[in-house]
Design an enzyme around this catalytic site. Structure first.
Site, PDB file in Angstrom:
ATOM      1  N   LYS A   1      -5.988 -10.156  -4.513  1.00  0.00           N
ATOM      2  CA  LYS A   1      -5.670 -10.618  -5.876  1.00  0.00           C
ATOM      3  C   LYS A   1      -5.008 -11.987  -5.950  1.00  0.00           C
ATOM      4  CE  LYS A   1      -7.393  -7.277  -8.185  1.00  0.00           C
ATOM      5  NZ  LYS A   1      -8.751  -7.541  -8.685  1.00  0.00           N
TER       6      LYS A   1
ATOM      7  N   TYR B   1     -12.988  -0.682   3.349  1.00  0.00           N
ATOM      8  CA  TYR B   1     -11.539  -0.528   3.482  1.00  0.00           C
ATOM      9  C   TYR B   1     -11.319   0.782   4.221  1.00  0.00           C
ATOM     10  CZ  TYR B   1     -10.788  -4.143  -0.114  1.00  0.00           C
ATOM     11  OH  TYR B   1     -10.761  -5.318  -0.822  1.00  0.00           O
TER      12      TYR B   1
ATOM     13  N   TYR C   1      -9.937  -3.592  -9.617  1.00  0.00           N
ATOM     14  CA  TYR C   1     -10.533  -4.344  -8.514  1.00  0.00           C
ATOM     15  C   TYR C   1     -11.438  -5.466  -9.028  1.00  0.00           C
ATOM     16  CZ  TYR C   1     -12.452  -5.048  -3.826  1.00  0.00           C
ATOM     17  OH  TYR C   1     -12.813  -5.585  -2.615  1.00  0.00           O
TER      18      TYR C   1
ATOM     19  N   HIS D   1     -21.208  -8.559  -5.104  1.00  0.00           N
ATOM     20  CA  HIS D   1     -21.064  -7.176  -4.649  1.00  0.00           C
ATOM     21  C   HIS D   1     -20.890  -6.213  -5.815  1.00  0.00           C
ATOM     22  CE1 HIS D   1     -19.650  -8.001  -0.253  1.00  0.00           C
ATOM     23  NE2 HIS D   1     -20.776  -8.610  -0.549  1.00  0.00           N
TER      24      HIS D   1
ATOM     25  N   PRO E   1      -2.128  -8.577   0.545  1.00  0.00           N
ATOM     26  CA  PRO E   1      -3.538  -8.984   0.454  1.00  0.00           C
ATOM     27  C   PRO E   1      -4.522  -7.875   0.097  1.00  0.00           C
ATOM     28  CG  PRO E   1      -2.835  -8.897   2.752  1.00  0.00           C
ATOM     29  CD  PRO E   1      -1.596  -8.700   1.915  1.00  0.00           C
TER      30      PRO E   1
END
Ligand code: DHB
Length: 387
Positions: free
Chosen positions: A292, A201, A380, A73, A288
């Site tokens: 990570k 998200y 990220y 991604h 969560p």
């Protein structure tokens, strides 16, 4: 009585990766696991790997199937206030993330371990750790009614948050930092086409939702829920309705698995006491949001494998002495990121209206400032390793 160089408690990603890296360096280990092989290979967990985690697995020769089946991604989507905003992870950082379920990582690692012919024992009971402050620590357990004793040079506690290893560090030495969140995630795995190629998200006034996936035909979806949520109160219809509301649109399908994940931030320091080293969830838990947990476990194990390899080559304890400090400098940054992502995207029931407006302003700032997007993206995709 058995003997090994490194006794590894726990066959999750941390314990199995450590065992494999040590094997590649010619260091002997025994791995013990409380659960069955079927359980650890079937348990649905998160599934997002930082680029550095993928590289670490590839360097260890553990990424053949990951390279074939993992979904790469380049970006993600943030949704709030009825609008979608893409964060171009690759454009901002030159790096990407890979979707590949944790239990697939575990399956690949178990297969690799069995291939080496080195010991991996499942369904052990009554595990205890002894004499870690000496040069001759021991692990004892029972298997099929027989008491077992393993003499080691080093013990690696990779047995997760509820494991016994952390308890072998004396209370007066251990410092614990913890935050428990007033919500949890209800997660489902569904036989349904993902709604988007990338992750979404979503922050909605009903609460957070996340759309992720395991393949082109399997969706993984999460919903913010109450901390002790009773799954029986969530019919399939109620789950799909809530997802629909919070994400805008979802593709429905047969629900294959449902579960509730509690949320906490937790760090135990130091991560080493004498000849005991903690790695992964045994030492730290992140909420969560941002996925990570497994990535941090992999980062710990990189540092630990290198330190132990140096020790067994007769190069001394300098890297072992720095283990805790080296890991904690990454862990606290990742704690900061995970709690920030969590705070930015969830509904806090006791939020005052001021906090609520600040939360929306934060999201608005993140998606409209290149500096803020870059900060999100570089964390990220994974902070660089120290060495
Ligand atoms: C997944 C889980 C997460 O917590 C996250 O932030 C991203 C992905 C997952 O299960 O795919």
């Amino acid at each position: 009585m058995m003997r090994t160089q490194v006794g590894i408690i726990g066959a999750g990603p941390a314990g199995l990766l450590l065992a494999h890296l040590l094997h590649l360096a010619g260091v002997d280990s025994v791995v013990i696991e409380a659960r069955s092989r079927g359980y650890i290979e079937g348990r649905v967990r998160a599934g997002l790997l930082e680029q550095g985690s993928v590289d670490t697995l590839a360097e260890a020769g553990l990424a053949a199937r990951l390279r074939r089946e993992g979904l790469s991604h380049d970006g993600l989507e943030l949704r709030f206030d009825g609008m979608s905003h893409r964060i171009d992870l690759h454009g901002l950082t030159g790096r990407r993330v890979t979707i590949y379920g944790q239990q697939e990582v575990v399956k690949d690692m178990v297969a690799a371990r069995l291939e080496t012919g080195r010991p991996l024992y499942f369904e052990v009971e009554d595990t205890a750790v002894h004499d870690v402050a000496t040069a001759h620590p021991r692990i004892t357990w029972t298997q099929e009614g027989t008491r077992q004793e393993l003499h080691c040079d080093v013990v690696a506690g990779c047995d997760g948050f509820h494991g016994v290893s952390r308890g072998a560090i004396p209370a007066e030495v251990l410092r614990v930092y913890e935050r428990i969140y007033p919500f949890a995630w209800l997660g489902i795995l569904a036989q349904a086409r993902p709604i988007s190629h990338e992750l979404i998200y979503a922050r909605h006034s009903d609460g957070f939702a996340l759309a992720t996936m395991r393949s082109q035909t399997i969706s993984r979806l999460y919903l913010q829920c109450a901390p002790e949520e009773d799954l029986s109160a969530w019919s399939d219809t109620r789950i799909w309705d809530a997802l629909q509301t919070r994400l805008g649109a979802v593709n429905e399908g047969q629900i294959l698995q449902k579960g509730v994940t509690g949320m906490r931030s937790f760090v135990a320091e130091p991560m080493r006491h004498g000849r005991l080293f903690l790695a992964g969830d045994a030492a730290h838990i992140v909420p969560p949001t941002g996925a990570k947990g497994m990535n941090l476990a992999i980062a710990d194990v990189r540092v630990l494998a290198r330190a132990l390899t140096a020790f067994f080559r007769g190069e001394g304890e300098a890297l072992m002495d720095r283990y805790s400090e080296t890991c904690l400098s990454r862990i606290w940054k990742v704690q900061r990121f995970s709690s920030w992502m969590t705070a930015m995207l969830h509904r806090f029931d006791d939020n005052d209206p001021f906090e609520h407006r600040v939360q929306l302003a934060e999201l608005d700032y993140v998606v409209h400032s290149q500096a803020a997007r870059t900060a999100l993206a570089e964390q990220y995709v994974g902070l660089p390793y120290e060495s």
